[in-house]
Every structure is written in C-alpha cells, then in structure tokens.
Design a protein around this motif. Structure first.
Motif, PDB file in Angstrom:
ATOM      1  N   ASP A 174       0.967  -1.249   0.240  1.00  0.00           N
ATOM      2  CA  ASP A 174      -0.192  -0.083   0.071  1.00  0.00           C
ATOM      3  C   ASP A 174       0.647   0.721   0.012  1.00  0.00           C
ATOM      4  N   SER A 175       1.641   1.581  -0.912  1.00  0.00           N
ATOM      5  CA  SER A 175       2.855   2.357  -1.068  1.00  0.00           C
ATOM      6  C   SER A 175       2.923   3.914  -1.867  1.00  0.00           C
ATOM      7  N   PHE A 176       1.175   4.096  -1.599  1.00  0.00           N
ATOM      8  CA  PHE A 176       1.302   6.082  -0.936  1.00  0.00           C
ATOM      9  C   PHE A 176       0.956   6.200  -0.174  1.00  0.00           C
ATOM     10  N   GLY A 177       1.066   7.310  -0.217  1.00  0.00           N
ATOM     11  CA  GLY A 177       1.039   8.328   1.532  1.00  0.00           C
ATOM     12  C   GLY A 177       2.101   9.270   1.331  1.00  0.00           C
ATOM     13  N   VAL A 224       2.701   2.173 -11.881  1.00  0.00           N
ATOM     14  CA  VAL A 224       1.514   2.725 -13.278  1.00  0.00           C
ATOM     15  C   VAL A 224       1.140   1.850 -13.751  1.00  0.00           C
ATOM     16  N   GLU A 225       0.591   0.687 -13.568  1.00  0.00           N
ATOM     17  CA  GLU A 225      -0.188  -0.274 -14.243  1.00  0.00           C
ATOM     18  C   GLU A 225      -1.588  -0.593 -13.049  1.00  0.00           C
ATOM     19  N   TYR A 226      -1.266  -0.839 -12.145  1.00  0.00           N
ATOM     20  CA  TYR A 226      -2.024  -0.236 -10.677  1.00  0.00           C
ATOM     21  C   TYR A 226      -2.564   0.895 -10.669  1.00  0.00           C
ATOM     22  N   VAL A 227      -2.145   2.431 -11.059  1.00  0.00           N
ATOM     23  CA  VAL A 227      -2.177   3.459 -10.717  1.00  0.00           C
ATOM     24  C   VAL A 227      -3.759   3.224 -12.401  1.00  0.00           C
ATOM     25  N   LYS A 228      -3.313   2.531 -12.892  1.00  0.00           N
ATOM     26  CA  LYS A 228      -4.239   2.378 -14.446  1.00  0.00           C
ATOM     27  C   LYS A 228      -6.097   2.034 -14.228  1.00  0.00           C
ATOM     28  N   TRP A 229      -5.315   0.940 -13.358  1.00  0.00           N
ATOM     29  CA  TRP A 229      -7.046   0.248 -13.588  1.00  0.00           C
ATOM     30  C   TRP A 229      -8.155   1.230 -11.711  1.00  0.00           C
ATOM     31  N   THR A 230      -7.175   1.573 -10.459  1.00  0.00           N
ATOM     32  CA  THR A 230      -7.342   2.286 -10.153  1.00  0.00           C
ATOM     33  C   THR A 230      -8.576   3.580 -10.483  1.00  0.00           C
ATOM     34  N   GLN A 231      -7.420   4.301 -11.209  1.00  0.00           N
ATOM     35  CA  GLN A 231      -7.949   5.493 -11.850  1.00  0.00           C
ATOM     36  C   GLN A 231      -9.097   5.049 -13.237  1.00  0.00           C
ATOM     37  N   TRP A 232      -8.805   3.595 -13.548  1.00  0.00           N
ATOM     38  CA  TRP A 232     -11.058   2.542 -13.901  1.00  0.00           C
ATOM     39  C   TRP A 232     -11.450   2.639 -13.700  1.00  0.00           C
ATOM     40  N   ILE A 233     -12.021   2.600 -12.163  1.00  0.00           N
ATOM     41  CA  ILE A 233     -12.407   2.221 -11.209  1.00  0.00           C
ATOM     42  C   ILE A 233     -13.288   3.889 -11.213  1.00  0.00           C
ATOM     43  N   PHE A 234     -11.832   4.783 -10.956  1.00  0.00           N
ATOM     44  CA  PHE A 234     -13.066   5.916 -10.454  1.00  0.00           C
ATOM     45  C   PHE A 234     -13.946   6.289 -11.820  1.00  0.00           C
ATOM     46  N   ALA A 615      -7.951   4.410  -1.653  1.00  0.00           N
ATOM     47  CA  ALA A 615      -8.640   4.637  -2.472  1.00  0.00           C
ATOM     48  C   ALA A 615      -7.448   2.633  -3.904  1.00  0.00           C
ATOM     49  N   GLY A 616      -6.059   2.703  -2.878  1.00  0.00           N
ATOM     50  CA  GLY A 616      -5.759   1.868  -3.580  1.00  0.00           C
ATOM     51  C   GLY A 616      -5.829   0.812  -3.004  1.00  0.00           C
ATOM     52  N   SER A 617      -6.614   0.580  -2.098  1.00  0.00           N
ATOM     53  CA  SER A 617      -6.744  -0.886  -0.746  1.00  0.00           C
ATOM     54  C   SER A 617      -7.981  -0.695  -0.397  1.00  0.00           C
ATOM     55  N   CYS A 618      -8.586  -0.207  -1.876  1.00  0.00           N
ATOM     56  CA  CYS A 618     -10.152  -0.772  -1.860  1.00  0.00           C
ATOM     57  C   CYS A 618     -10.546  -1.569  -2.583  1.00  0.00           C
ATOM     58  N   TRP A 619      -8.990  -2.321  -3.509  1.00  0.00           N
ATOM     59  CA  TRP A 619      -9.874  -3.042  -4.590  1.00  0.00           C
ATOM     60  C   TRP A 619      -8.309  -4.226  -5.119  1.00  0.00           C
ATOM     61  N   TYR A 620      -7.543  -3.910  -3.503  1.00  0.00           N
ATOM     62  CA  TYR A 620      -6.063  -4.512  -4.816  1.00  0.00           C
ATOM     63  C   TYR A 620      -6.663  -6.098  -4.416  1.00  0.00           C
ATOM     64  N   TYR A 621      -7.348  -6.705  -3.776  1.00  0.00           N
ATOM     65  CA  TYR A 621      -7.656  -8.203  -3.624  1.00  0.00           C
ATOM     66  C   TYR A 621      -8.010  -8.647  -5.126  1.00  0.00           C
ATOM     67  N   PHE A 622      -8.675  -7.677  -6.240  1.00  0.00           N
ATOM     68  CA  PHE A 622      -8.918  -8.008  -6.859  1.00  0.00           C
ATOM     69  C   PHE A 622      -7.982  -8.261  -7.917  1.00  0.00           C
ATOM     70  N   ARG A 623      -7.162  -7.404  -7.366  1.00  0.00           N
ATOM     71  CA  ARG A 623      -5.153  -7.187  -8.561  1.00  0.00           C
ATOM     72  C   ARG A 623      -4.851  -8.741  -7.703  1.00  0.00           C
ATOM     73  N   TYR A 661     -14.883   1.206   2.910  1.00  0.00           N
ATOM     74  CA  TYR A 661     -15.147   1.287   1.704  1.00  0.00           C
ATOM     75  C   TYR A 661     -14.097   0.626   0.381  1.00  0.00           C
ATOM     76  N   ALA A 662     -14.100  -0.827   1.029  1.00  0.00           N
ATOM     77  CA  ALA A 662     -13.683  -2.297   0.169  1.00  0.00           C
ATOM     78  C   ALA A 662     -15.121  -2.619  -0.508  1.00  0.00           C
ATOM     79  N   ARG A 663     -15.927  -2.294   0.583  1.00  0.00           N
ATOM     80  CA  ARG A 663     -17.036  -3.179   0.184  1.00  0.00           C
ATOM     81  C   ARG A 663     -17.928  -2.076  -0.904  1.00  0.00           C
ATOM     82  N   PHE A 664     -17.305  -1.100  -0.254  1.00  0.00           N
ATOM     83  CA  PHE A 664     -18.510   0.321  -1.148  1.00  0.00           C
ATOM     84  C   PHE A 664     -17.657  -0.329  -2.714  1.00  0.00           C
ATOM     85  N   TRP A 665     -16.580  -0.384  -2.924  1.00  0.00           N
ATOM     86  CA  TRP A 665     -16.229  -0.578  -4.369  1.00  0.00           C
ATOM     87  C   TRP A 665     -16.422  -1.753  -4.529  1.00  0.00           C
TER      88      TRP A 665
END
Length: 950
Positions: A174-177, A224-234, A615-623, A661-665
């Motif tokens: 979970d490397s942004f912060g 970068v590839e992870y950021v791409k899909w976080t933005q896609w979910i947004f 944001a990034g920790s809301c869906w990492y289990y999918f990735r 938040y993760a359950r919401f997404w």
C-alpha cells in the motif's frame, strides 16, 4: 507448591483491582496455568514470566499480569542447550528459502485448464484465498508486531495446502501515502525512490521470515499499471453518478498542504507536526457512499467477522428511523429550519432550536443586535474539527435573536447556534427538548432556557424527577390530543399529523457521510478528470497559453470531462519541489506543463487533486487474482475461481473505514457485473496488537508480580506502561535482530505462542529463548528417530499421546488457537525426548508435519533428515484415530466421610465393587477405614467415590 503460590498471587492482584474475577477469567487463568506448566517443565523452567490475560468490553483496556523471578519461590531457568545440541538455523533457514524460491513451491495453482479440444477442466479441490491487509512500506521497516498477523495467515495457508486445498496467498504494498511525500519534501528525494527502497527492505524481511507468499502475485499501489486500473474504477464510479464535485467545509492545513480528517486535528492543530488548521469550503471530489448505506448494512449478515467489528460498521453507517420536522422562521416566509428526530413524541417539549455555526440560515435569522456576538462565535468555531466539537464536554452557544414557529402549537421558540451541532451531519439543526435529552438539558441549564415535561414514566417505572432529563419511553403529557399515548404510539401519531399538515413526515437517515475523496498533495493517484478553459470574450484559444503567468482564463470546474479509458494511466508529472504551499489547489497546480494541455485546438486543465491512500487499498484483493493482466483489472474467470476472500487477517484499527470503503467499491463493481460475489471478505480475523514496554517497572513487594496496564499506578501496584511500538517511544524491536540471534522459526513460534491471536500482548525478547529450547528439543528428537528403523515400535502410551496431539493440533489450527496447538506439540516433544534413543520414526514424522506450518524451515529440515527427498509443503496432513484419543482409564478421588484421602486409576466402566477393590489398596484410605463399619458407598462412575464409615 509453585502453582499454589501463583494462584494466591493472582488472587491478591484481583483483590487489588477491587473487582471479583469472572468465571471466564478464572477458567482462562486455570487453562493458562496448565499451559505454562507444560511449557515450563518441557524447557526445564519454572513458572517464570508466564502471562495471564483478561479482556473486558471493547471500551476497556486489557490488562495482563506478568510473573517475575522470585528467588525465594522460583527456581532459576535452566541454561540454554549447548551449541552442539542446538538447531543450526543460520544455515538451514536460508537453504530452504532458496529451495522454495528456486522451485516456485508456493506458486498459485490454476483452478481451470483448457484442454486441446477446447473444453475446460476445473480443479476438484476446494479453494482458500488467504489475504493479509497489505502493509504500508515505511522507512522504519517491520517491527515485531507486524509479523503476528502474517504468521497467522501463513500457518493457515500452509495447513490448507496440506489438506488438499488450492491456496492463493499473495502480498503487496500500500505504497502511496503522506509519509513518503513528507520525506521527499525534507530531503529532495523523489517519493518513488524512497518508496521502492522501503519496499525492497520490507520484501527482504518477509522473505527472511519464510512466509509462503506467491511472489509472482506481488503488486504495489504505486505501480503504473496498478494506478491505471484504480483510475479506471474511479471512472466507473463517475459514470454511475457516484463520483461528483461538491463544495465541502474541510480541515485545511496549509503547512501540510492537504485536507485532514477530523481524527487528525487536535485543538485546531494537525496531529502530525502541530500545524494550524482552518475550516475552509473547498471544491472536493466526493464519492456517494451514502447511496449504498442500506446495502452496506444488510451485506454484513452472513459474514464471519468479529462481533465488535460488525457493530462498529453498523454504528458508523448509523441507520436511524425517525421523523423529519419543518419549523418555519418567524418573519421570513420563505425560510424554514428542518430537523430530524427519533423522538417525535417529544415535539411538544421543544423550547429552542439549535443551528450549526456553519448552517446557511445563520446569517438570515441573526438580528442586528446579535450579529457581532454571532459572528465572533462562528469565527471561533471555524478552526475546530468536527471531532473536537462533538467530544467537548463544555456546552457553548449564542442566541441569534431569531425565532422559529412550532409546527403544532404555533408558539415562537428561540433559535440558537451551538458548535455541538454539525453542519455536515443530518440537517445541521436540532430541535431541543431539554426535559427529555441529556445534552439539551445541560445546554438549557447553562443558559437558563425553559424546560417542558411532555413524557412521564409509566406507573411501574416510578415517579418523574425534574432534577434530570427523563430519556426513557413513557406516556405523553402536556401534548394536546396526544396525551395518554405511550411513546411508540405517540411517535407514529405525531409523525402522521405532521405529514397531514405538510410540516414533515417519516424519514430514514444515516450517520454515514459521503466520502471526501480529494487530497491536495503530490504522492497519490491523479484523478482522471479534466476541465475546459474559458478565455475573455474575443480571445481565441490559438492566441493564448494559460501556462504563461498573467494569462487570464477561467477553468470551468462545473463541466468535468472524464479521461478516455484508452488514455489511462494518467501519470504524475516529474517535479523537483513537492512542498504543498498554501494553494488549496495542491502542488500539482504548479506543474503547468502537465496541468494545461490542448486537444482539438482547445485548452483544457487537468484535475490537480489526487486520490487518498484509501483508493489503492479498496480493490487490491482483485488485482492479486490477475496482476499481469493489461486488458482488464482482473478476469471474470479468476473472479469466479477465487473470490471471495476466505480469510482476511489484519488489525482492528481498520475495523471501519478501510473495510467500509472496500465493501463500497466491491458492491459497485458487483452491480456493474464485474464480480459475481456481493461481498469481498467472508471471514475476518483481527490479530491483537503487540506492545512495546517503556516507563518504570516496579515490584509489588507482597506478590512479586508486576501489573502491566495503560496507566501509571493501580492501588499501590506499580505499573509497566505498555504502548504501541513506535520510533518516538524508542520501544521498537526489529525482527532482524531477533532472527539474527534466534532464527525466523523461533520468532514465528514465539508470536503464535504468546497468547490468543486476538489478545493484546507485550513483547519480551527474553522469552523467545523458551521456544528456542522447544525448537532444539524437537530437532534432536527427530535426529534420534532418523537413526532408527521401523523396528522401533510405538508403545501404547506414545500412540495415545501422538493421536491426542494430532487431534488437538488439527482442531486448534482450524480454530486459529495457535498457542494451545504449540503447547500440545511441546507435550508430545517432551514425551518423545523421554524415550531417548527409542523414538519411533512414525511419531517423529507426524510431529514434523504438525510443526511445519508454524516453523517451516525446521519442518523441512526434519522431513529431509527422516529420508524424504521432496518438500512437505503439499504432503497430506496428519490424521488421528478417534478411538485412540479416548482414555480407557480414569483417575478419581476417593473420599472417606466427605474428605479426600487418596486417588485411584480404574477402567472408565468399572463398577462399584471394582472401584472399592482398588480403593482399599490405597494405604491412606484403608487407614481411615480401619476399625470402622462402612455404612454407605456413594459411587458416581468416573467422578467420585465417597465411603461413609463409622
């Protein structure tokens, strides 16, 4: 004698607390006494430094009692085994880590295979998706508190592989912060550089501890590839109407250059750095989580989560069923104050209305006489966070000079403002009923406001006291046509009346607020939105450049445009200065070459806010299912194969926001058809915090115990203050240091043996040596067994102990009761040690398999010593014979005239005659019966034999 002393001392301390021990506490202490005895005898130790825990409600702090060495009652611990008999972890652990890496031992199995004819064969094994709450890679690295949860999940992963499950056990970062950005500001180092360095250190430490992660699944939220899909979910949220802009009153910290949560503001200062914080209305991106409030509450049903976490989620969502009521404003025909209440039955007791200082009607209802005082009050409260305002015990407020009109009586009621009412919660206004609300009563008492009693107790509840607010249900009085109605009936009748006269009606509200999603900082995912730019009339886009200082232009924030999905990811610009400055637009606003761009001859401006770390920790289990997929965030096949997460392990500090938040997404992605599963995490387990100790440690002279608590002194018992490990307290223990001295398996074993997984426990490095001795003893037992062939058979006693241990360890692992599983293996190891050079190979093999999830390097090495060429990681788990777990004999006391005089061991089905025969063989019993006549025999098979004689 030692057990008696320990029991007396515990009783003394219980007395010092001036509270009786509960039955559950006594049982727990008794069980831990037995466990301590097993451990102590096995290691040649006395009952030194064994722990007893008791936990009350979620609001109570746990306490623990720690036994210290007492020369007058406790023997010194046996010295550590000689090096020649020790387990050579320093060479063995790297050897097996290299083996696992070279052979991809923990590679995630494919759950489906496509055959040559195009058909698909699915795995017949059950699946287990085991997930840790992935760490933020801080510069400090791991401390010994971190591996506790990781070890627990690893034990389960290794166990499930051995029980023929397909296991997915990934890890990432979970490397942004904000910490990485603050470090970048201080040093000039790009946050990405520091983040990668920290990740490398964390990865080294996790691999050093032998965790069975599939490293091919590794992800980082900053990739970068992870950021791409976080933005896609947004963008999916945006297209569904769940992401929008709003002007929100926020806690703005210019020094940190970002918006802070209420919890991060203390007395008007930032928690990090003590910088001034002000309340500002800022344009923010908001996610409409409130639209999923009902779903989020209903989705909890059927989940295997800790009850405290379920309650915390429900309370945060805060569903309330009640009534909305409109109060017209005197003299302002077009204005009304709307309130929400769950106690419509008390409407006739309203004596004033309170608005939040930031309520939009404050300026309208304030009279000229009160304006100066009201303005000063509003200014004074503007720097206080919502949490600070609502937690303050002191009630403050100011009369506006205005009045509201009661909807049923038409009476005028004064309008006040008070900072305990929040503009961001509910309607930002409350109807005050001081007779029946404690907070309103305190406020009215302070400012001399009227109190009207409109509900009185029923006859069985006694008389009404006017010395305090009566907040219970009762019977309505002084309420006109509603007099005599009980509370529930009055609520419904008054709500119906309000609806009839168009002054309100039934309403469901939620404490949950929409999620403010913007952050004014650099190190986060750019929000994939841009805006058109307007220039002064007559100015063409081709003639100007908004990147040039002085170019007049207007960014049309009211016309957001989503970035095309094909253009993702939108990456951060390269910058040398990451300092936030005092511009609420964020530091990205200074990156003009990135912010402004042309498209089809028109100028546009990118969004300069970034996403929060959530944001990034809301869906990492999918990735983790599909980390190399460049075409989608994850494939539907892998979602079907692996979701939901079967076991999610992490700290209770994430009981609300991350999980919510993760359950919401997840539920949004479910509605959009991207997952077949309505909830992400089926089973949730919180490991207890491991505390570091600091402060004075002083002996209670009478008992010889120390009492450790989050306080300084309790009834003359002087206290060890235990705190969460942190660099600022200087109480951090680095796992590198422990591994260097004792090995990774010893650290793993100790963390699982310290106490129940969910309990709060203090770290004591000196106690690691206890499990080291167990580890050495087990290793030596296996070495002895390896010398033997099949001719060394198990006797009946060994067979029974082995099968009881296999049953116990299996059940305890299933229940994640790891400390008692290790205790059982200690008993077995102790017994096998007593056999010296006659240790049966079968028993050693079973013990090796059982210990391997806890101490995998030790397990692999012992398995190899026993002649196996392959890894034991997928070897079938041990199986016990239930018949061999049942004792054929039972020990029971023999009483003479109600007093125990001896003990016998007899077959479980022995009759009274057989029991008496054995009893008479006991000298102390026969002595008591000598010269007496037996008048009566009370015999309860398996429990008691009482001989009445005269």
């Amino acid at each position: 004698m030692k057990f008696l002393l320990a029991t007396i001392m515990i009783a003394q301390l219980a007395s010092a607390f001036r509270a009786p021990a509960t039955t559950s506490t006594r049982r727990f202490i008794q069980s831990q006494n037995k466990r301590a005895a097993t451990f102590g005898v096995l290691n040649g130790e006395s009952l030194t430094q064994q722990k007893y825990y008791h936990h009350g409600s979620l609001r109570q702090q746990p306490f623990l009692i720690t036994r210290r060495h007492m020369s007058e009652t406790v023997e010194e611990a046996a010295p550590a085994p000689a090096a020649s008999t020790g387990y050579p972890f320093a060479s063995i652990e790297p050897k097996w880590q290299a083996y696992w890496k070279e052979n991809d031992t923990f590679k995630t199995p494919e759950r489906r295979t496509t055959n040559e004819d195009g058909t698909v064969t699915k795995s017949k094994n059950k699946k287990k998706y085991v997930l840790d709450m992935f760490p933020y890679p801080s510069g400090a690295g791991l401390h010994v508190g971190h591996p506790e949860g990781y070890t627990a999940s690893d034990v389960m992963s290794r166990y499930w592989r051995m029980t023929s499950h397909d296991v997915l056990h990934p890890i990432g970062w979970d490397s942004f912060g904000l910490p990485a950005e603050q470090f970048a500001i201080q040093t000039g180092t790009h946050p990405e550089v520091e983040t990668k360095k920290n990740i490398a250190n964390f990865k080294r430490q996790l691999q050093m501890l032998g965790f069975s992660y599939d490293w091919e699944k590794e992800v980082a939220t900053t990739d970068v590839e992870y950021v791409k899909w976080t933005q896609w979910i947004f963008l999916q949220l945006y297209k569904k109407g769940l992401a929008c802009q709003s002007e929100v009153s926020v806690n703005w910290c210019p020094a940190l250059g970002t918006v802070l949560s209420n919890e991060e503001v203390i007395n008007g200062l930032s928690e990090r750095g003590d910088h001034p914080v002000t309340r500002l209305p800022l344009r923010q991106w908001v996610l409409k989580i409130t639209e999923y409030a009902d779903r989020l509450e209903q989705g909890l049903e059927g989940l295997d989560w800790p009850s405290g976490t379920m309650t915390a989620q429900e309370q945060w969502i805060g569903k309330s069923v009640g009534t909305e009521i409109d109060f017209n404003v005197d003299g302002l025909d077009d204005k009304k104050v709307t309130v929400f209440t769950t106690r419509a039955d008390t409407l006739f007791g309203v004596t004033y209305v309170t608005l939040a200082p930031e309520h939009p009607l404050v300026s309208s209802v304030t009279t000229s006489d009160q304006k100066e005082e009201v303005d000063a009050y509003v200014t004074a409260t503007s720097s206080r966070s919502d949490l600070d305002r609502t937690s303050s015990k002191e009630k403050t407020g100011v009369f506006t000079g205005g009045y509201a009109i009661h909807p049923l009586t038409n009476e005028k009621v004064p309008i006040w403002i008070g900072d305990y009412v929040l503009g961001s919660y509910g309607t930002g206004a409350v109807m005050a009923v001081p007779a029946h609300d404690e907070r309103d009563y305190e406020f009215a008492s302070k400012f001399g406001l009227e109190v009207k009693w409109v509900v009185e107790p029923t006859k069985k509840d006694g008389e009404l006291s006017t010395e305090e607010a009566f907040t219970k249900a009762g019977v309505n009085v002084n309420s006109g046509e509603f007099d005599g109605m009980k509370t529930q009936k009055a609520k419904k009748a008054i709500t119906a009346k309000l609806a009839e006269i168009s002054s309100g009606g039934p309403k469901i509200t939620y404490k949950l607020r929409d999620w403010v999603f913007s952050r004014q900082r650099y190190w986060g995912e750019p929000i994939p939105i841009y805006f058109p730019i307007d220039f002064p009339e007559g100015v063409e886009d081709s003639d100007v450049d908004p990147k040039v200082d002085g170019c007049e232009h207007t960014i049309r924030f009211d016309k957001p445009i989503p970035v095309d999905e094909a253009d993702l990811p939108l990456t951060l610009p390269e910058m040398e200065d990451f300092s936030p400055g005092d511009d609420p637009a964020g530091c990205l606003a200074r990156a003009k070459d990135w912010r402004y761009f042309q498209k089809d001859g028109k100028w546009f401006s990118r969004e300069t806010n970034t996403m929060p770390q959530w944001a990034g920790s809301c869906w990492y289990y999918f990735r983790f299912l599909d980390p190399k997929n460049g075409e989608s965030a994850f494939s539907p096949e892998l979602d079907e194969d692996w979701m939901p997460v079967d076991l999610y392990v992490g700290g209770a500090e994430h009981a609300v926001l991350h999980l919510l938040y993760a359950r919401f997404w997840h539920q949004v992605l479910y509605d959009l058809g991207y997952t077949k599963h309505p909830e992400p995490f089926q089973k949730l387990v919180h490991q207890g915090m491991i505390l570091g100790s600091d402060g004075e440690k002083v002996r209670n002279c009478q008992s010889g115990y120390h009492l450790e608590y989050h306080s300084s002194c309790i009834n003359n018992c002087l206290v060890d203050s235990s705190y969460q490990m942190s660099k600022s307290r200087g109480n951090v223990v680095n796992p590198d240091d422990v591994v260097e001295v004792h090995g990774a398996d010893a650290l793993r074993l100790y963390e699982m043996f310290m106490g129940p997984l969910e309990a709060v426990k203090p770290w004591q490095t000196s106690q690691v040596s206890g499990v080291v001795r167990f580890q050495n003893k087990l290793f030596n037992v296996v070495k002895e067994a390896a010398k033997n062939d099949a001719s060394v058979e198990m006797d009946e006693e060994t067979t029974k102990i082995l099968h009881k241990t296999m049953k116990k360890v299996t059940e305890d692992i299933e229940n994640m009761s790891f400390n008692t599983a290790i205790s059982a293996m200690m008993v077995l190891t102790n017994h096998l040690t007593s056999l010296k050079d006659q240790v049966p190979r079968e028993a050693a093999e079973k013990l090796t398999l059982m210990v391997s999830p806890f101490a995998p390097h030790l397990g692999e090495e012992c398995w190899s010593l026993l002649g196996h060429d392959d890894t034991l990681a997928y070897h079938p788990w041990v199986e016990h014979d239930e018949a061999l777990c049942v004792d054929n004999t039972v020990k029971m006391g023999v009483q003479v005239n109600g007093k125990t005089r001896g003990e016998i061991e007899i077959p479980k089905d022995a009759d009274q005659e057989g029991a008496m025969g054995e009893a008479m063989k006991v000298q102390s019993v026969s002595n008591q019966l000598d010269g007496k006549d037996v008048k009566k025999i009370i015999y309860v098979p398996g429990r008691i034999l009482n001989i009445v004689a005269k």
